[in-house]
Write a protein that holds these residues in place. Sequence first.
Motif, PDB file in Angstrom:
ATOM      1  N   LYS A 272       0.805  -1.227   0.000  1.00  0.00           N
ATOM      2  CA  LYS A 272       0.000   0.000   0.000  1.00  0.00           C
ATOM      3  C   LYS A 272       0.837   1.276   0.000  1.00  0.00           C
ATOM      4  O   LYS A 272       0.368   2.317  -0.468  1.00  0.00           O
TER       5      LYS A 272
ATOM      6  N   GLY B 229      -0.394   7.198  -6.315  1.00  0.00           N
ATOM      7  CA  GLY B 229      -1.637   7.953  -6.470  1.00  0.00           C
ATOM      8  C   GLY B 229      -1.427   9.431  -6.211  1.00  0.00           C
ATOM      9  O   GLY B 229      -1.933  10.290  -6.959  1.00  0.00           O
ATOM     10  N   TYR B 230      -0.668   9.752  -5.152  1.00  0.00           N
ATOM     11  CA  TYR B 230      -0.380  11.160  -4.861  1.00  0.00           C
ATOM     12  C   TYR B 230       0.428  11.798  -5.988  1.00  0.00           C
ATOM     13  O   TYR B 230       0.215  12.963  -6.356  1.00  0.00           O
TER      14      TYR B 230
ATOM     15  N   LYS C 268      -3.459   9.157   5.310  1.00  0.00           N
ATOM     16  CA  LYS C 268      -3.724   9.881   4.065  1.00  0.00           C
ATOM     17  C   LYS C 268      -4.330  11.246   4.388  1.00  0.00           C
ATOM     18  O   LYS C 268      -4.018  12.242   3.725  1.00  0.00           O
TER      19      LYS C 268
ATOM     20  N   THR D   2      -0.109   3.861  -2.865  1.00  0.00           N
ATOM     21  CA  THR D   2      -0.707   5.134  -2.448  1.00  0.00           C
ATOM     22  C   THR D   2       0.165   6.310  -2.849  1.00  0.00           C
ATOM     23  O   THR D   2      -0.340   7.348  -3.286  1.00  0.00           O
TER      24      THR D   2
ATOM     25  N   LEU E 223       3.060   7.488   5.146  1.00  0.00           N
ATOM     26  CA  LEU E 223       2.588   6.190   4.655  1.00  0.00           C
ATOM     27  C   LEU E 223       3.359   5.042   5.288  1.00  0.00           C
ATOM     28  O   LEU E 223       2.793   3.969   5.555  1.00  0.00           O
TER      29      LEU E 223
ATOM     30  N   SER F 286      -6.810  -0.798   5.595  1.00  0.00           N
ATOM     31  CA  SER F 286      -7.118   0.369   4.758  1.00  0.00           C
ATOM     32  C   SER F 286      -7.561   1.548   5.610  1.00  0.00           C
ATOM     33  O   SER F 286      -7.227   2.708   5.304  1.00  0.00           O
TER      34      SER F 286
ATOM     35  N   PHE G 173      -4.587   3.305   6.973  1.00  0.00           N
ATOM     36  CA  PHE G 173      -3.973   4.134   5.936  1.00  0.00           C
ATOM     37  C   PHE G 173      -4.778   5.406   5.694  1.00  0.00           C
ATOM     38  O   PHE G 173      -4.192   6.460   5.397  1.00  0.00           O
ATOM     39  N   GLU G 174      -6.089   5.344   5.822  1.00  0.00           N
ATOM     40  CA  GLU G 174      -6.911   6.539   5.634  1.00  0.00           C
ATOM     41  C   GLU G 174      -6.568   7.618   6.650  1.00  0.00           C
ATOM     42  O   GLU G 174      -6.594   8.809   6.341  1.00  0.00           O
TER      43      GLU G 174
END
Length: 217
Positions: free
Chosen positions: A129, A136-137, A180, A133, A156, A173, A176-177
């Motif tokens: 992840k 994605g950023y 994030k 992730t 992260l 997840s 991780f949120e």
Amino acid sequence: MKKIFGFCLLLLLNHVNAQDTSAANELQQKAQRWVAGLKIDDKAKAEKVQQAIVAHLTAVRDWHNSHPFTQVPAGLNPATGNRLSDLDRQLIVCSSKPSTIHTSLMDVLNAGLNKEQVAFILDQYTIGKVAFTLKGYEAIVPDLTEKERAEIRKNLEQAREQAIDYKSMKEISAIFEIYKTKCEQYLNNNGRNWRQLFKNYVDKVKAEKEKKKDGAL
């Protein structure tokens, strides 16, 4: 009647024992696969790391299975004002496990492996992840600076280490949120507009899809 009851009880116990054995074998095999990916030449070291992972996976699973979310009252989340979801409650009860479950694993990993190898094991727990992730950023913020990238990666990686102590992917997840959100707050506090950046990215993806769709006609 007593004989029938005893026979049924024996069948039930055998079924439970078979399930326990199967679950234990599954964790053993998972740890074995992960350690094999490290390609450690020292068999004693590899075995020590593998057993530490098995012990950790087992402890996380057992705590999760013996502590349902119903142990946490369905109250209010003071940070949002919303009622706690079932997932919130599960995170709370699972976060109350003894810290030694985490430190016992990390002590073995940090003592026997280098930084890259430790990261590899943590990535196995969290199915990569961190890299996913971060990518994605980088897509959402095309001109991401090295300083911003380093801060996001740091958050992260903290999420990754914390997330290994949770059993389900939904829980991982959710951890991780949390981080994030910290990443997005960091960007906002340093001259970025995360909401606008995300909107621009979504609009771009939609436009590209429409273009491909028109080209296929």
